[in-house]
Write a protein that holds these residues in place. Structure first.
Motif, PDB file in Angstrom:
ATOM      1  N   PHE A  97      47.812  43.433  35.652  1.00  0.00           N
ATOM      2  CA  PHE A  97      48.779  42.995  36.661  1.00  0.00           C
ATOM      3  C   PHE A  97      48.065  42.327  37.835  1.00  0.00           C
ATOM      4  O   PHE A  97      48.461  41.243  38.290  1.00  0.00           O
ATOM      5  CB  PHE A  97      49.598  44.187  37.157  1.00  0.00           C
ATOM      6  N   TYR A  98      47.008  42.957  38.319  1.00  0.00           N
ATOM      7  CA  TYR A  98      46.300  42.392  39.467  1.00  0.00           C
ATOM      8  C   TYR A  98      45.548  41.117  39.107  1.00  0.00           C
ATOM      9  O   TYR A  98      45.556  40.147  39.871  1.00  0.00           O
ATOM     10  CB  TYR A  98      45.339  43.432  40.044  1.00  0.00           C
ATOM     11  N   LEU A  99      44.887  41.101  37.955  1.00  0.00           N
ATOM     12  CA  LEU A  99      44.122  39.914  37.572  1.00  0.00           C
ATOM     13  C   LEU A  99      45.022  38.708  37.325  1.00  0.00           C
ATOM     14  O   LEU A  99      44.549  37.563  37.368  1.00  0.00           O
ATOM     15  CB  LEU A  99      43.282  40.205  36.327  1.00  0.00           C
ATOM     16  N   ALA A 100      46.297  38.948  37.059  1.00  0.00           N
ATOM     17  CA  ALA A 100      47.222  37.831  36.881  1.00  0.00           C
ATOM     18  C   ALA A 100      47.335  36.988  38.153  1.00  0.00           C
ATOM     19  O   ALA A 100      47.705  35.809  38.095  1.00  0.00           O
ATOM     20  CB  ALA A 100      48.601  38.353  36.477  1.00  0.00           C
ATOM     21  N   TRP A 101      46.992  37.592  39.315  1.00  0.00           N
ATOM     22  CA  TRP A 101      47.068  36.880  40.589  1.00  0.00           C
ATOM     23  C   TRP A 101      45.728  36.282  41.007  1.00  0.00           C
ATOM     24  O   TRP A 101      45.618  35.710  42.097  1.00  0.00           O
ATOM     25  CB  TRP A 101      47.556  37.830  41.686  1.00  0.00           C
ATOM     26  N   LEU A 102      44.707  36.386  40.169  1.00  0.00           N
ATOM     27  CA  LEU A 102      43.373  35.922  40.533  1.00  0.00           C
ATOM     28  C   LEU A 102      43.336  34.436  40.854  1.00  0.00           C
ATOM     29  O   LEU A 102      42.617  33.999  41.758  1.00  0.00           O
ATOM     30  CB  LEU A 102      42.393  36.239  39.391  1.00  0.00           C
ATOM     31  N   LEU A 103      44.094  33.639  40.119  1.00  0.00           N
ATOM     32  CA  LEU A 103      44.047  32.188  40.277  1.00  0.00           C
ATOM     33  C   LEU A 103      45.012  31.669  41.338  1.00  0.00           C
ATOM     34  O   LEU A 103      45.059  30.461  41.591  1.00  0.00           O
ATOM     35  CB  LEU A 103      44.347  31.509  38.930  1.00  0.00           C
ATOM     36  N   TRP A 104      45.769  32.566  41.952  1.00  0.00           N
ATOM     37  CA  TRP A 104      46.690  32.177  43.018  1.00  0.00           C
ATOM     38  C   TRP A 104      45.860  31.998  44.300  1.00  0.00           C
ATOM     39  O   TRP A 104      45.373  32.949  44.865  1.00  0.00           O
ATOM     40  CB  TRP A 104      47.754  33.258  43.189  1.00  0.00           C
ATOM     41  N   TYR A 105      45.673  30.748  44.738  1.00  0.00           N
ATOM     42  CA  TYR A 105      44.762  30.435  45.841  1.00  0.00           C
ATOM     43  C   TYR A 105      43.358  30.963  45.516  1.00  0.00           C
ATOM     44  O   TYR A 105      42.749  31.699  46.285  1.00  0.00           O
ATOM     45  CB  TYR A 105      45.253  31.028  47.164  1.00  0.00           C
ATOM     46  N   GLN A 106      42.842  30.564  44.385  1.00  0.00           N
ATOM     47  CA  GLN A 106      41.558  31.055  43.870  1.00  0.00           C
ATOM     48  C   GLN A 106      40.422  30.840  44.864  1.00  0.00           C
ATOM     49  O   GLN A 106      40.310  29.794  45.489  1.00  0.00           O
ATOM     50  CB  GLN A 106      41.235  30.348  42.556  1.00  0.00           C
ATOM     51  N   ARG A 107      39.577  31.868  45.001  1.00  0.00           N
ATOM     52  CA  ARG A 107      38.380  31.781  45.824  1.00  0.00           C
ATOM     53  C   ARG A 107      37.221  32.469  45.117  1.00  0.00           C
ATOM     54  O   ARG A 107      37.404  33.492  44.448  1.00  0.00           O
ATOM     55  CB  ARG A 107      38.594  32.447  47.184  1.00  0.00           C
ATOM     56  N   PRO A 108      35.978  31.936  45.257  1.00  0.00           N
ATOM     57  CA  PRO A 108      34.841  32.509  44.533  1.00  0.00           C
ATOM     58  C   PRO A 108      34.468  33.927  44.953  1.00  0.00           C
ATOM     59  O   PRO A 108      33.827  34.646  44.194  1.00  0.00           O
ATOM     60  CB  PRO A 108      33.700  31.533  44.861  1.00  0.00           C
ATOM     61  N   GLU A 109      34.835  34.349  46.168  1.00  0.00           N
ATOM     62  CA  GLU A 109      34.388  35.661  46.636  1.00  0.00           C
ATOM     63  C   GLU A 109      35.283  36.821  46.188  1.00  0.00           C
ATOM     64  O   GLU A 109      34.957  37.982  46.431  1.00  0.00           O
ATOM     65  CB  GLU A 109      34.286  35.679  48.163  1.00  0.00           C
ATOM     66  N   THR A 110      36.390  36.536  45.512  1.00  0.00           N
ATOM     67  CA  THR A 110      37.352  37.601  45.204  1.00  0.00           C
ATOM     68  C   THR A 110      36.778  38.658  44.261  1.00  0.00           C
ATOM     69  O   THR A 110      36.750  39.856  44.583  1.00  0.00           O
ATOM     70  CB  THR A 110      38.631  36.995  44.597  1.00  0.00           C
ATOM     71  N   LEU A 111      36.349  38.270  43.077  1.00  0.00           N
ATOM     72  CA  LEU A 111      35.846  39.246  42.110  1.00  0.00           C
ATOM     73  C   LEU A 111      34.512  39.864  42.521  1.00  0.00           C
ATOM     74  O   LEU A 111      34.304  41.065  42.313  1.00  0.00           O
ATOM     75  CB  LEU A 111      35.756  38.614  40.719  1.00  0.00           C
ATOM     76  N   PRO A 112      33.560  39.096  43.088  1.00  0.00           N
ATOM     77  CA  PRO A 112      32.361  39.755  43.595  1.00  0.00           C
ATOM     78  C   PRO A 112      32.671  40.837  44.631  1.00  0.00           C
ATOM     79  O   PRO A 112      32.033  41.896  44.630  1.00  0.00           O
ATOM     80  CB  PRO A 112      31.552  38.603  44.199  1.00  0.00           C
ATOM     81  N   THR A 113      33.635  40.590  45.508  1.00  0.00           N
ATOM     82  CA  THR A 113      34.016  41.608  46.478  1.00  0.00           C
ATOM     83  C   THR A 113      34.598  42.832  45.781  1.00  0.00           C
ATOM     84  O   THR A 113      34.318  43.978  46.154  1.00  0.00           O
ATOM     85  CB  THR A 113      35.039  41.037  47.474  1.00  0.00           C
ATOM     86  N   ALA A 114      35.400  42.594  44.745  1.00  0.00           N
ATOM     87  CA  ALA A 114      35.950  43.716  43.974  1.00  0.00           C
ATOM     88  C   ALA A 114      34.835  44.537  43.335  1.00  0.00           C
ATOM     89  O   ALA A 114      34.888  45.777  43.315  1.00  0.00           O
ATOM     90  CB  ALA A 114      36.908  43.195  42.903  1.00  0.00           C
ATOM     91  N   GLY A 115      33.819  43.866  42.809  1.00  0.00           N
ATOM     92  CA  GLY A 115      32.697  44.574  42.219  1.00  0.00           C
ATOM     93  C   GLY A 115      31.936  45.404  43.240  1.00  0.00           C
ATOM     94  O   GLY A 115      31.531  46.546  42.969  1.00  0.00           O
ATOM     95  N   ILE A 116      31.738  44.860  44.446  1.00  0.00           N
ATOM     96  CA  ILE A 116      31.036  45.589  45.506  1.00  0.00           C
ATOM     97  C   ILE A 116      31.834  46.816  45.927  1.00  0.00           C
ATOM     98  O   ILE A 116      31.280  47.913  46.102  1.00  0.00           O
ATOM     99  CB  ILE A 116      30.785  44.662  46.704  1.00  0.00           C
ATOM    100  N   LEU A 117      33.149  46.675  46.077  1.00  0.00           N
ATOM    101  CA  LEU A 117      33.988  47.819  46.446  1.00  0.00           C
ATOM    102  C   LEU A 117      33.946  48.904  45.373  1.00  0.00           C
ATOM    103  O   LEU A 117      33.910  50.103  45.685  1.00  0.00           O
ATOM    104  CB  LEU A 117      35.432  47.366  46.673  1.00  0.00           C
TER     105      LEU A 117
END
Length: 341
Positions: free
Chosen positions: A122-142
């Motif tokens: 459900f959450y990853l479905a919104w990944l490409l909505w206003y896509q930014r490179p820092e989104t998933l790396p930030t998720a990994g750090i958290l």
């Protein structure tokens, strides 16, 4: 005897990550072909604020592109896939190690694992909505920070402290506001009885989080005043609250995306559920970040909140197991009941 869900979920979670990465790459590719120099302003130091202050991912991807002869869009997608694998598998590990999950029946664990997969998709479905490179790396750090809050690691307290501070440094160059909100949330939980549930002692955890906050503020100050003093917001207002309130249509993606978070928060504060201190700290940090987002960010850009949403997935599933399968037991002393407010 029916086997546990670990192997099945690992395979499905891998497919989810690779599928998201595939779509993620083609979105980067489409963006690149539409505007070939879109990320080079950050590399060159000429981007507008606040994008210019988020150099961690783009500069790393550019370095890899220069030394591997890949295009920047390729290395950005590779970093996203790596971050997604690290983040999601870490979060699933945290869920499996939680008192609620380990105390559930086999059917309860399958329920929790299935719920985790659905929530992640459900959450990853919104990944490409206003896509930014820092989104998933930030998720990994958290996710890694949550692991250090929840689980004893080799090397004990010293490793956990160093790990949290290193993550704070990395986060400072990716999105310093996320790291600040997270550690402020941890610090506030340290002031409550729930603070005894961290791997570190309350005083040591509080000191570590206070130091991490200072690191994030220091990096942000250096980026703004020393490294890129010329960066400005241009015609974009810093405070977006009034704009958000005047744009009713902007709240549609916000309401759709924030449903699971709102349910988790409601269940956490209105009912007595057993929770982990790390999950509550992330929840408090998410609330702080939510306030920051609504005031200085655009509410329709829900991928801004996606890292915190993913990091809260274990807590959401732990509460769901107790809410819908209320007869489970418990095995861990670190799980603490959150009193109803």
């Amino acid at each position: 005897m029916m086997q546990g869900p670990k192997k099945v979920v690992s395979v499905l979670l891998s497919l989810v990550v690779l599928s998201a990465g595939y779509l993620d790459y083609w979105s980067y590719s489409h963006t690149f072909h539409s505007e070939p120099g879109i990320w080079m302003d950050v590399v060159g130091g000429t981007a507008s604020a606040p994008n210019q202050y988020r150099i961690g991912v783009i500069d790393t991807a550019y370095f890899l592109a220069q030394h591997t002869h890949l295009a920047l869009r390729h290395t950005l997608a590779v970093l996203d896939v790596i971050a997604a694998f690290v983040g999601l598998f870490t979060l699933f590990f945290v869920l499996r190690r939680s008192a609620v999950y380990r105390g559930a029946t086999l059917e309860g664990r399958w329920f929790g694992a299935a719920g985790f997969l659905v929530l992640v998709q459900f959450y990853l479905a919104w990944l490409l909505w206003y896509q930014r490179p820092e989104t998933l790396p930030t998720a990994g750090i958290l996710a890694l920070a949550l692991l250090l809050l929840a689980e004893t690691v080799p090397g004990g307290a010293g490793t956990a402290v160093v790990g949290l501070l290193v993550l704070a440094v990395v986060q400072g160059f990716v999105r310093a506001d996320v790291g600040f909100a997270l550690h402020l949330g941890i610090l506030l939980v340290c002031l409550t009885p729930l603070g005894r549930g961290f791997v570190l002692s309350r005083s040591l955890q509080a000191g570590t989080s206070a130091t991490a906050m200072l690191i994030g503020l220091g990096i942000q100050f250096w980026l703004m005043r020393r490294a890129f003093p010329q960066a400005n917001y241009g015609s974009t207002p810093v405070f977006q609250l009034i704009t958000n309130l005047r744009s009713p249509d902007a709240w549609i993606p916000f309401v759709l995306f924030m449903g699971p978070f709102a349910w988790t928060l409601w269940m956490a504060v209105r009912r007595r559920f057993q929770v982990e201190a790390g999950g509550v700290a992330v929840l408090v940090g998410a609330l702080i970040f939510l306030g920051m987002w609504v005031v200085v960010g655009r509410v329709q850009e829900v991928r801004i909140f996606l890292p915190f949403a993913l990091a809260l997935a274990p807590l959401t599933i732990e509460i769901a197991i107790q809410r819908f399968l209320p007869t489970i037991g418990t095995e861990s002393q670190r799980g603490t009941r959150l009193p109803a407010l």
